[in-house]
Design an enzyme around this catalytic site. Structure first.
Site, PDB file in Angstrom:
ATOM      1  N   ASP A  55       0.784  -0.875   0.179  1.00 37.45           N
ATOM      2  CA  ASP A  55       0.341  -0.082  -0.234  1.00 37.45           C
ATOM      3  C   ASP A  55       0.643   1.593   0.094  1.00 37.45           C
ATOM      4  O   ASP A  55       1.689   1.702   0.801  1.00 37.45           O
ATOM      5  CB  ASP A  55      -1.123   0.368   1.360  1.00 37.45           C
ATOM      6  N   ASN A  78       3.231   3.822 -10.706  1.00 38.36           N
ATOM      7  CA  ASN A  78       1.910   3.328 -11.419  1.00 38.36           C
ATOM      8  C   ASN A  78       0.729   4.073 -10.539  1.00 38.36           C
ATOM      9  O   ASN A  78       0.246   4.458 -11.023  1.00 38.36           O
ATOM     10  CB  ASN A  78       2.341   2.735 -12.470  1.00 38.36           C
ATOM     11  N   TYR A 142      -6.231  15.972  -8.005  1.00 39.61           N
ATOM     12  CA  TYR A 142      -5.824  15.536  -9.272  1.00 39.61           C
ATOM     13  C   TYR A 142      -4.819  15.779  -9.578  1.00 39.61           C
ATOM     14  O   TYR A 142      -3.577  15.514  -9.982  1.00 39.61           O
ATOM     15  CB  TYR A 142      -6.392  14.873 -10.127  1.00 39.61           C
ATOM     16  N   LYS A 146      -0.410  15.695  -9.371  1.00 43.56           N
ATOM     17  CA  LYS A 146       0.214  15.719 -10.613  1.00 43.56           C
ATOM     18  C   LYS A 146       1.081  16.215 -11.034  1.00 43.56           C
ATOM     19  O   LYS A 146       2.187  16.324 -11.298  1.00 43.56           O
ATOM     20  CB  LYS A 146      -0.733  14.803 -12.097  1.00 43.56           C
ATOM     21  N   VAL A 175      -6.021   7.439 -21.075  1.00 46.00           N
ATOM     22  CA  VAL A 175      -5.486   6.077 -20.996  1.00 46.00           C
ATOM     23  C   VAL A 175      -7.042   5.005 -20.685  1.00 46.00           C
ATOM     24  O   VAL A 175      -8.116   5.022 -19.896  1.00 46.00           O
ATOM     25  CB  VAL A 175      -4.791   5.182 -20.143  1.00 46.00           C
ATOM     26  N   THR A 177      -8.110   2.698 -19.054  1.00 47.75           N
ATOM     27  CA  THR A 177      -8.001   1.999 -17.873  1.00 47.75           C
ATOM     28  C   THR A 177      -9.978   2.104 -17.451  1.00 47.75           C
ATOM     29  O   THR A 177     -10.526   3.050 -17.348  1.00 47.75           O
ATOM     30  CB  THR A 177      -7.852   2.129 -17.205  1.00 47.75           C
TER      31      THR A 177
HETATM   32  N1  LIG Z   1      -6.460   6.099 -17.173  1.00 50.83           N
HETATM   33  C1  LIG Z   1      -6.205   7.273 -17.271  1.00 50.83           C
HETATM   34  O1  LIG Z   1      -6.782   8.097 -18.314  1.00 50.83           O
HETATM   35  C2  LIG Z   1      -4.854   7.971 -16.219  1.00 50.83           C
HETATM   36  C3  LIG Z   1      -4.233   9.481 -17.624  1.00 50.83           C
HETATM   37  C4  LIG Z   1      -2.840   9.796 -17.142  1.00 50.83           C
HETATM   38  C5  LIG Z   1      -2.041   9.076 -15.980  1.00 50.83           C
HETATM   39  N2  LIG Z   1      -2.940   7.835 -15.591  1.00 50.83           N
HETATM   40  C6  LIG Z   1      -1.978   7.119 -14.126  1.00 50.83           C
HETATM   41  O2  LIG Z   1      -2.206   5.782 -14.704  1.00 50.83           O
HETATM   42  C7  LIG Z   1      -1.529   5.360 -13.109  1.00 50.83           C
HETATM   43  C8  LIG Z   1      -2.282   4.000 -13.770  1.00 50.83           C
HETATM   44  O3  LIG Z   1      -3.893   4.015 -13.392  1.00 50.83           O
HETATM   45  P1  LIG Z   1      -4.519   3.290 -14.234  1.00 50.83           P
HETATM   46  O4  LIG Z   1      -5.570   4.312 -15.286  1.00 50.83           O
HETATM   47  O5  LIG Z   1      -4.193   2.112 -14.387  1.00 50.83           O
HETATM   48  O6  LIG Z   1      -5.941   3.243 -13.753  1.00 50.83           O
HETATM   49  P2  LIG Z   1      -6.244   2.313 -12.509  1.00 50.83           P
HETATM   50  O7  LIG Z   1      -6.251   0.996 -13.565  1.00 50.83           O
HETATM   51  O8  LIG Z   1      -8.001   2.119 -12.207  1.00 50.83           O
HETATM   52  O9  LIG Z   1      -5.426   1.671 -11.380  1.00 50.83           O
HETATM   53  C9  LIG Z   1      -4.691   1.940 -10.708  1.00 50.83           C
HETATM   54  C10 LIG Z   1      -4.685   1.109  -9.770  1.00 50.83           C
HETATM   55  O10 LIG Z   1      -3.796   1.209  -8.783  1.00 50.83           O
HETATM   56  C11 LIG Z   1      -3.744   1.369  -7.461  1.00 50.83           C
HETATM   57  N3  LIG Z   1      -3.855   1.659  -5.926  1.00 50.83           N
HETATM   58  C12 LIG Z   1      -4.841   2.783  -5.760  1.00 50.83           C
HETATM   59  N4  LIG Z   1      -4.084   2.796  -4.601  1.00 50.83           N
HETATM   60  C13 LIG Z   1      -3.176   2.772  -3.952  1.00 50.83           C
HETATM   61  C14 LIG Z   1      -2.190   2.684  -2.975  1.00 50.83           C
HETATM   62  N5  LIG Z   1      -2.843   3.310  -1.683  1.00 50.83           N
HETATM   63  N6  LIG Z   1      -1.442   1.158  -2.637  1.00 50.83           N
HETATM   64  C15 LIG Z   1      -1.570   0.517  -3.969  1.00 50.83           C
HETATM   65  N7  LIG Z   1      -2.471   0.804  -4.951  1.00 50.83           N
HETATM   66  C16 LIG Z   1      -3.016   1.618  -4.880  1.00 50.83           C
HETATM   67  C17 LIG Z   1      -5.244   0.321  -7.285  1.00 50.83           C
HETATM   68  O11 LIG Z   1      -5.120  -0.488  -6.436  1.00 50.83           O
HETATM   69  P3  LIG Z   1      -6.668  -1.812  -6.267  1.00 50.83           P
HETATM   70  O12 LIG Z   1      -6.769  -2.244  -7.047  1.00 50.83           O
HETATM   71  O13 LIG Z   1      -5.864  -1.655  -4.745  1.00 50.83           O
HETATM   72  O14 LIG Z   1      -7.582   0.070  -5.833  1.00 50.83           O
HETATM   73  C18 LIG Z   1      -5.344   0.262  -8.791  1.00 50.83           C
HETATM   74  O15 LIG Z   1      -4.247  -1.375  -9.305  1.00 50.83           O
HETATM   75  C19 LIG Z   1      -2.574   6.355 -12.600  1.00 50.83           C
HETATM   76  O16 LIG Z   1      -0.954   7.168 -11.113  1.00 50.83           O
HETATM   77  C20 LIG Z   1      -2.842   7.647 -13.083  1.00 50.83           C
HETATM   78  O17 LIG Z   1      -3.183   8.903 -12.322  1.00 50.83           O
HETATM   79  C21 LIG Z   1      -4.026   7.196 -15.286  1.00 50.83           C
END
Ligand SMILES: NC(=O)c1ccc[n+]([C@@H]2O[C@H](COP(=O)([O-])OP(=O)(O)OC[C@H]3O[C@@H](n4cnc5c(N)ncnc54)[C@H](OP(=O)(O)O)[C@@H]3O)[C@@H](O)[C@H]2O)c1
Length: 237
Positions: A55, A78, A142, A146, A175, A177
């Site tokens: 965590d 990540n 957010y 960032k 992205v 997701t």
């Molecule tokens: N998707 C987009 O549009 C986008 C755009 C720009 C940047 N990003 C960045 O890309 C990264 C990955 O995001 P994603 O798109 O893959 O979203 P996602 O599918 O929601 O994945 C986020 C992950 O972070 C984990 N997480 C959250 N809080 C945590 C904690 N306290 N300790 C450990 N893990 C934790 C979550 O784990 P749990 O499964 O336990 O909740 C989840 O596996 C993030 O930093 C996000 O800000 C995303």
């Protein structure tokens, strides 16, 4: 430059949409081991994967991860969280604290904890996943977290360069997701994003602008504020 071939990679938020691709692509590029960390680790179908509980908001959990993974050569910050409402004045205290702890303090404390481990390796890297929103303040806290992480990444890069650790900051718009499930706007495929990021790491680059949104927003940093935020012109009319 840092090769993924033979690397020992630690991915935070490995079960997430982008994190899962980091795990698979690292293995495809020849990583010797991947610590696939998550709050609730899951089983993987490759012996080189080591599921590990982490965590990123919990300092004891970070310390335990450093002790369990003393051979890491590539740290991928990540894990991240977002907010459901955009107003920085209307978030709850908990939303603000959770975003700061997950998106900013977590990656910073992890980088600090793993710095000696990384510095002891011949080739090492930290990859910090920022956002295009580091440079566009429309997503409240957010965006703020960032932007803060972007700045911390820049400091980490300077302080770790003499140790031979490559520090890479990643900017990307939507992205495809769970985090971006709320919008129908165009989204980058997470597999494409991860390929672009690893190609940049292996080429020795420091920054990844993974899509046109990120390119435009970085250029916008030198533009008048009214050009980046047209709503200011309306408010001022
Ligand atoms: N998707 C987009 O549009 C986008 C755009 C720009 C940047 N990003 C960045 O890309 C990264 C990955 O995001 P994603 O798109 O893959 O979203 P996602 O599918 O929601 O994945 C986020 C992950 O972070 C984990 N997480 C959250 N809080 C945590 C904690 N306290 N300790 C450990 N893990 C934790 C979550 O784990 P749990 O499964 O336990 O909740 C989840 O596996 C993030 O930093 C996000 O800000 C995303």
């Amino acid at each position: 430059m840092t090769s993924l071939n033979g690397a020992v990679v630690l991915v935070t938020g490995a079960n997430g949409g982008i994190g899962t691709h980091f795990v698979h692509d690292a293995l495809a590029r020849g990583a010797a081991k991947v610590y696939a960390t998550a709050r609730k680790p899951r089983a993987w179908d490759d012996d080189r994967n080591v599921p590990l509980a982490l965590d990123v908001t919990d300092s004891a959990s970070i310390q335990a991860a450093v002790e369990a993974a003393p051979d890491v050569t590539v740290l991928i910050n990540n894990a991240g969280t977002s907010v459901s409402s955009a107003g920085i004045l209307t978030h709850t205290d908990e939303e603000i604290r959770t975003n700061v702890e997950t998106n900013f303090l977590g990656p910073l404390f992890l980088a600090r904890a793993f710095a000696p481990v990384l510095a002891s390796s011949e080739e090492a890297a930290i990859i910090d996943i920022h956002s295009a929103l580091s440079w566009w303040a429309v997503a409240g806290v957010y965006s703020a977290t960032k932007a803060a992480l972007w700045s911390a990444t820049n400091s980490l890069r300077l302080e770790l360069a003499p140790e031979g650790v490559q520090v890479v900051g990643v900017h990307v718009g939507y992205v495809d997701t769970a985090m971006a499930a709320h919008t129908t706007d165009p989204k980058t495929d997470p597999a494409d994003l991860v390929r672009i990021v690893f190609d940049a790491v292996e080429a020795g680059e420091y920054e990844v602008l993974a899509d046109e949104t990120s390119v435009q927003l970085k250029a916008g940093l030198s533009a008048p504020l009214e050009a980046v935020y047209p709503q200011l012109k309306i408010a001022n009319a």
